[in-house]
Design a protein around this motif. Structure first.
Motif, short mmCIF file in Angstrom:
data_model
loop_
_atom_site.label_atom_id
_atom_site.label_comp_id
_atom_site.label_asym_id
_atom_site.label_seq_id
_atom_site.Cartn_x
_atom_site.Cartn_y
_atom_site.Cartn_z
N ILE A 70 0.75 -1.21 -0.05
CA ILE A 70 0.06 -0.08 -0.16
C ILE A 70 0.90 1.18 -0.12
CG2 ILE A 70 -1.56 1.26 1.33
CD1 ILE A 70 -3.03 -1.32 1.95
N LEU A 71 1.98 1.10 0.87
CA LEU A 71 3.04 2.36 0.90
C LEU A 71 3.22 2.81 -0.61
CD1 LEU A 71 4.66 4.54 2.50
CD2 LEU A 71 6.30 2.58 2.60
N LEU A 72 3.63 1.51 -1.23
CA LEU A 72 4.37 1.72 -2.74
C LEU A 72 3.06 2.18 -3.69
CD1 LEU A 72 6.59 1.54 -4.79
CD2 LEU A 72 5.91 -0.90 -5.05
N LEU A 73 2.13 1.51 -3.60
CA LEU A 73 0.91 1.72 -4.46
C LEU A 73 0.20 3.01 -4.26
CD1 LEU A 73 -0.82 -1.68 -4.47
CD2 LEU A 73 0.14 -0.62 -6.44
N LYS A 74 0.21 3.70 -3.27
CA LYS A 74 -0.31 4.83 -2.83
C LYS A 74 0.58 5.97 -3.53
CE LYS A 74 -3.12 4.80 1.43
NZ LYS A 74 -3.06 5.44 2.69
N HIS A 75 1.88 5.93 -3.33
CA HIS A 75 2.53 6.86 -3.94
C HIS A 75 2.60 6.91 -5.43
CE1 HIS A 75 5.41 10.07 -3.10
NE2 HIS A 75 6.24 9.83 -3.97
N MET A 76 2.79 5.33 -6.13
CA MET A 76 2.54 5.50 -7.56
C MET A 76 1.39 6.32 -7.76
SD MET A 76 3.69 1.41 -7.70
CE MET A 76 3.17 1.48 -9.74
N GLY A 77 0.00 5.93 -7.14
CA GLY A 77 -1.20 6.50 -7.75
C GLY A 77 -1.11 8.22 -7.47
N TYR A 78 -0.22 8.80 -6.45
CA TYR A 78 -0.29 9.87 -6.17
C TYR A 78 0.59 10.64 -7.44
CZ TYR A 78 1.82 14.15 -3.96
OH TYR A 78 2.21 15.38 -3.66
N CYS A 79 1.71 10.16 -7.76
CA CYS A 79 2.42 10.42 -8.78
C CYS A 79 1.61 10.41 -10.25
CB CYS A 79 3.72 10.00 -9.28
SG CYS A 79 4.79 10.11 -7.83
N ASN A 80 0.94 9.45 -10.51
CA ASN A 80 -0.12 9.35 -11.57
C ASN A 80 -1.03 10.42 -11.68
OD1 ASN A 80 -1.38 7.54 -13.64
ND2 ASN A 80 -3.12 7.70 -12.31
N MET A 81 -1.82 10.96 -10.73
CA MET A 81 -2.69 11.88 -10.59
C MET A 81 -2.12 13.12 -10.67
SD MET A 81 -5.46 10.41 -10.61
CE MET A 81 -6.33 11.98 -10.78
N LEU A 82 -0.97 13.53 -9.95
CA LEU A 82 -0.39 14.65 -10.10
C LEU A 82 0.14 15.11 -11.60
CD1 LEU A 82 0.44 16.78 -8.00
CD2 LEU A 82 2.71 15.97 -7.75
N LEU A 83 0.55 14.05 -12.32
CA LEU A 83 0.99 14.36 -13.66
C LEU A 83 -0.18 13.99 -14.56
CD1 LEU A 83 3.86 14.03 -12.09
CD2 LEU A 83 4.64 13.28 -14.35
N ASN A 84 -1.42 14.06 -14.09
CA ASN A 84 -2.74 13.80 -15.09
C ASN A 84 -2.46 12.60 -16.00
OD1 ASN A 84 -5.13 14.82 -15.78
ND2 ASN A 84 -4.35 15.71 -17.57
N MET A 85 -2.10 11.58 -15.61
CA MET A 85 -2.01 10.46 -16.42
C MET A 85 -3.31 9.44 -16.32
SD MET A 85 2.01 9.40 -15.38
CE MET A 85 1.77 7.57 -15.90
N MET A 86 -3.31 8.70 -17.35
CA MET A 86 -4.32 7.74 -17.59
C MET A 86 -3.93 6.30 -17.36
SD MET A 86 -7.66 6.87 -17.99
CE MET A 86 -8.37 8.46 -18.70
N CYS A 87 -4.02 5.67 -16.31
CA CYS A 87 -3.26 4.36 -15.93
C CYS A 87 -3.90 3.14 -16.52
CB CYS A 87 -2.57 4.37 -14.53
SG CYS A 87 -1.41 3.16 -14.21
N LEU A 88 -4.27 2.74 -17.78
CA LEU A 88 -4.95 1.60 -18.26
C LEU A 88 -4.41 0.50 -17.73
CD1 LEU A 88 -6.02 2.77 -21.64
CD2 LEU A 88 -7.36 2.90 -19.63
N SER A 89 -3.21 0.28 -17.49
CA SER A 89 -2.34 -0.80 -17.08
C SER A 89 -2.89 -1.20 -15.73
CB SER A 89 -0.90 -0.64 -16.89
OG SER A 89 -0.53 0.52 -16.25
N PHE A 90 -3.08 -0.43 -14.84
CA PHE A 90 -3.72 -0.69 -13.50
C PHE A 90 -5.34 -1.05 -13.53
CE2 PHE A 90 -6.32 0.22 -9.87
CZ PHE A 90 -5.45 -0.51 -8.66
N PHE A 91 -6.16 -0.31 -14.49
CA PHE A 91 -7.39 -0.67 -14.69
C PHE A 91 -7.86 -2.07 -15.23
CE2 PHE A 91 -11.31 -0.79 -17.50
CZ PHE A 91 -12.15 0.04 -16.51
N TYR A 92 -6.82 -2.71 -15.98
CA TYR A 92 -6.92 -4.06 -16.66
C TYR A 92 -6.26 -5.09 -15.70
CZ TYR A 92 -9.23 -1.91 -20.52
OH TYR A 92 -10.02 -0.91 -21.50
#
Length: 430
Positions: A70-92
């Motif tokens: 969770i510590l890793l994934l939260k920060h990954m998600g945080y960076c994902n949102m801050l840079l306005n990315m669309m992370c389809l790899s997680f979605f699938y």
């Protein structure tokens, strides 16, 4: 040759399964630091479906502790949102489906429900833009709001609140929650911040982002945010402060780091939510013009250093021009028209800036050609039309448009909204 940040990230990830819990945490903290140095393309190269599925496999095989995951994934998600990315790899990924199932199972428990786990998993799902169901949304909202309402004044709590509100801004709006209760809690968060300044800039922006999107569904919400929650005053102040905080005078090629980078990214997030606000806004008053004035200032300060921000500003002027509720004199007196007039001669024939400037002036031209029935409105329109015409003529606008005539078709083929091929659509006639 130094190892790239992406190579180092992947190297550290591959080492996690051979470490104990504390060693894993240390490596993850280093990975989190590396992500803050990455740009969009670098993050996309490491945020792969394979990575997410490997994380799930390591969790199931107990080679990666859930807390560390969770510590890793939260920060990954945080960076994902801050840079306005669309992370389809997680979605699938299988990881998203597993986390959703865990949330549902935890929520069904009659006793011993782990709300912190639900919150953590909710944030991981939402921060990757993981669209979710109405049922799950109704589980997410109370948990996220509970964290967002924390008021302790320490760095750890501030970060928890920031993550919760960032995730909250991503949630789908089909959740089973009473609107009045929901609004009361959001108002409490904003009003407490106005007195105590307890939120980070990103957290404050995230609250407003959610409210702006929510306001599309009802005029009641629009009235609340405009009248009771001082939307114009608060957002204008944030834009002005962020514009001062960003280090615009850095070398163009130099990557901005640390707090300065975050301020710039938060500023870009503000600009992105103003477009739907201008497009959907059904209320307009003199105070609203202050937002356009602030955006003009952002444009003038940033244009020599960040072309992406400049394009966002021109897009906002276009969105405002196309909304008949927005007064055209706001665009003239705020300096929006002057800003676009100065920029368009410098644009290249293949540039997005050219396209956005042309769309902006088409919008103004169309608005000025609408016939008014009310005599008083006719007189106002005639005055503003003359002022805009004089401004365009003074800046040699007509010659510039004629010089671009040959590329209208080219630009239309490269953007979603087609440009008119009729050159008279770009002109304002008295």
């Amino acid at each position: 040759m130094a190892t790239s940040v992406t190579n180092r990230f992947n190297e550290l990830f591959s080492e996690l399964e051979d470490c104990n819990e504390e060693e894993q945490k240390q490596k993850i903290e280093e990975m989190n630091g590396l992500m803050e140095e990455m740009d969009k393309e670098e993050l996309k190269s490491v945020f792969t479906k394979e990575l997410f599925n490997n994380i799930l496999k390591m969790i199931e095989e107990e080679k990666l502790m859930m807390g560390n995951a969770i510590l890793l994934l939260k920060h990954m998600g945080y960076c994902n949102m801050l840079l306005n990315m669309m992370c389809l790899s997680f979605f699938y990924s299988s990881l998203k489906r597993r986390f959703e199932k865990m949330v549902a199972e935890e929520d069904e428990k009659k006793e011993g429900k782990d709300e912190k786990l639900i919150t953590d998993l909710s944030e991981c799902i939402l921060l990757f833009g993981g669209l979710t169901s109405m049922e799950l949304s109704s589980i997410f909202v109370p948990c996220l709001l509970k964290v967002a309402l924390k008021k302790e004044e320490n760095e750890e709590t501030q970060k928890e609140v920031e993550i919760a509100l960032l995730a909250f801004s991503c949630i789908q709006l089909y959740c089973n929650i009473k609107r009045d209760l929901f609004l009361n809690e959001i108002k409490e968060i904003i009003q407490y911040h106005e007195k105590h300044h307890n939120l980070t800039r990103l957290a404050f922006q995230s609250v407003w982002q959610f409210l702006i999107i929510l306001s599309f569904s009802t005029n009641y919400i629009v009235d609340v945010i405009m009248d009771e929650m001082n939307f114009v005053r608060e957002t204008k102040r944030e834009l002005e402060e962020l514009t001062k905080c960003v280090d615009w005078k850095r070398e163009k090629e130099e990557e901005i780091k640390g707090k300065g980078r975050k301020d710039e990214l938060v500023l870009k997030r503000w600009l992105r939510i103003f477009e739907p606000f201008f497009a959907q806004c059904g209320l307009w008053n003199k105070e609203c013009s202050g937002i356009i004035e602030s955006i003009v200032q952002v444009f003038l300060v940033s244009r020599d250093f960040d072309s992406d921000i400049g394009k966002e500003c021109i897009r906002l002027f276009e969105a405002a021009a196309e909304n008949r509720v927005v007064k055209l004199d706001s665009l003239l007196k705020s300096g929006a028209i002057d800003a676009a007039l100065e920029e368009i001669p410098k644009s290249t024939i293949k540039g997005k800036m050219t396209y956005y400037c042309l769309k902006f002036f088409i919008g103004i031209s169309r608005r000025l050609k609408i016939k008014e029935i009310d005599e008083m409105e006719k007189a106002k329109r005639k005055t503003i039309k003359m002022e805009i015409f004089d401004k365009l003529e003074e800046e040699g606008y007509e010659d510039v448009i004629i010089s671009f005539r040959g590329i209208f078709g080219f630009l239309s083929e490269n953007f979603l909204k087609r440009l008119s091929l009729n050159i008279s659509d770009y002109f304002v006639n008295t």
